[in-house]
Design an enzyme around this catalytic site. Structure first.
Site, PDB file in Angstrom:
ATOM      1  N   ASN A 121       1.298   2.752  -0.440  1.00 42.33           N
ATOM      2  CA  ASN A 121       0.399   1.956   0.413  1.00 42.33           C
ATOM      3  C   ASN A 121      -1.056   2.344   0.181  1.00 42.33           C
ATOM      4  OD1 ASN A 121       1.672  -0.074   2.306  1.00 42.33           O
ATOM      5  ND2 ASN A 121       3.083   1.648   2.505  1.00 42.33           N
ATOM      6  N   HIS A 144       4.411   0.379   9.370  1.00 44.09           N
ATOM      7  CA  HIS A 144       5.792   0.781   9.676  1.00 44.09           C
ATOM      8  C   HIS A 144       6.739  -0.258   9.076  1.00 44.09           C
ATOM      9  CE1 HIS A 144       9.008   2.692  11.891  1.00 44.09           C
ATOM     10  NE2 HIS A 144       9.407   1.483  12.252  1.00 44.09           N
TER      11      HIS A 144
HETATM   12  C1  GAR Z   1       6.354   3.093   3.873  1.00 43.68           C
HETATM   13  O1  GAR Z   1       7.484   2.275   3.790  1.00 43.68           O
HETATM   14  C2  GAR Z   1       5.818   3.120   5.289  1.00 43.68           C
HETATM   15  O2  GAR Z   1       5.961   1.898   5.958  1.00 43.68           O
HETATM   16  C3  GAR Z   1       6.737   4.172   5.890  1.00 43.68           C
HETATM   17  O3  GAR Z   1       6.837   5.159   4.912  1.00 43.68           O
HETATM   18  C4  GAR Z   1       6.700   4.563   3.636  1.00 43.68           C
HETATM   19  C5  GAR Z   1       5.607   5.280   2.895  1.00 43.68           C
HETATM   20  O4  GAR Z   1       5.530   4.804   1.586  1.00 43.68           O
HETATM   21  N1  GAR Z   1       6.176   4.696   7.111  1.00 43.68           N
HETATM   22  C6  GAR Z   1       6.906   5.017   8.165  1.00 43.68           C
HETATM   23  O5  GAR Z   1       8.124   4.949   8.183  1.00 43.68           O
HETATM   24  C7  GAR Z   1       6.116   5.523   9.355  1.00 43.68           C
HETATM   25  N2  GAR Z   1       6.882   5.434  10.542  1.00 43.68           N
HETATM   26  P1  GAR Z   1       4.268   5.126   0.689  1.00 43.68           P
HETATM   27  O6  GAR Z   1       4.038   6.629   0.775  1.00 43.68           O
HETATM   28  O7  GAR Z   1       4.690   4.715  -0.678  1.00 43.68           O
HETATM   29  O8  GAR Z   1       3.105   4.341   1.232  1.00 43.68           O
END
Ligand code: GAR
Length: 224
Positions: free
Chosen positions: A21, A120
């Site tokens: 992200n 999320h």
């Molecule tokens: C993402 O899917 C985000 O939505 C989730 O962790 C992942 C991080 O991915 N966040 C949560 O679950 C927070 N409650 P990334 O490190 O590749 O961005």
């Protein structure tokens, strides 16, 4: 409608893991689609890929070690106080939690009311917390998705800014569903930040209105 800012929005990103992200935010900035500047990427994990992504972009990468705070009765608050000092030093206007797997405390949240966002991977208020893709499949949901929201004290509870939905297919595993959702995360997070940068987000109680938004502006069935 898009308002040109005189200076880019100063954004700090907190991430614990791979940082895809964060990369989507970086890509949108580099493509000129997001009028923001990343003033700091902060992690509680020394080897987070997110820190590497920050370095590649030329943004300050900062590891704040939780260990020195462990064992204190106020360890979480003290850690967050340390984060606040970093954020203030870098003059962050908006804080983005992007796969930041640590609960933020009131001391932090109260300093960034309506100035801290989280992404999320569920259609909140369904499935807050962890392993949410698995839970959505097991529940028998037909739709899943992702939510960008402002951060308040309740975990995954703050006012919703944008959501995107995707189908849950018969053969889905938590991994295939997570990948489908992630594609949408990468679209709606930069979009939400740009709306903030343009000063178009108005919070009234639990509701976030998008000034000058299209009728379906905040509910995107697979954002394109
Ligand atoms: C993402 O899917 C985000 O939505 C989730 O962790 C992942 C991080 O991915 N966040 C949560 O679950 C927070 N409650 P990334 O490190 O590749 O961005």
């Amino acid at each position: 409608m898009s308002t040109k800012r005189a200076t880019p929005l100063r954004v700090a990103v907190l991430a614990s893991g791979r940082g895809s992200n964060l990369q989507a935010i970086i890509d949108a900035i580099e493509a000129g689609q997001l009028q923001a500047r990343i003033v700091a990427v902060i992690s509680n994990k020394k080897d987070a890929v997110a820190l590497e992504r920050a370095r590649n972009h030329g943004a300050p990468d900062i590891f704040v070690d939780p260990k020195p705070f462990a064992g204190r009765p106020d360890s979480r608050e003290a850690y967050d106080q340390a984060l606040l000092e970093v954020l203030s030093k870098h003059d962050a206007e908006l804080v983005l939690l992007a796969g930041y797997m640590k609960i933020v405390t009131a001391v932090f949240i109260n300093s960034y009311v309506n100035r801290m966002m989280n992404i999320h991977p569920s259609l909140l208020p369904s499935f807050p917390g962890l392993e949410v893709q698995k839970k959505a499949i097991e529940w028998g949901c037909k739709l899943a998705g992702c939510t960008v929201h402002f951060v308040t004290e309740g975990v995954d509870e703050g006012p919703i800014i944008l959501q995107a939905a995707v189908p849950i297919l018969d053969g889905d595993t938590p991994e295939t569903l997570a990948a489908r959702i992630l594609e949408q995360e990468h679209k709606i997070y930069p979009r939400a930040v740009q709306l903030y940068a343009e000063g178009r987000l108005r919070v009234e109680g639990r509701r976030v209105f998008i000034d000058g938004g299209k009728p379906l502006g905040a509910a995107l069935v697979s954002a394109s």
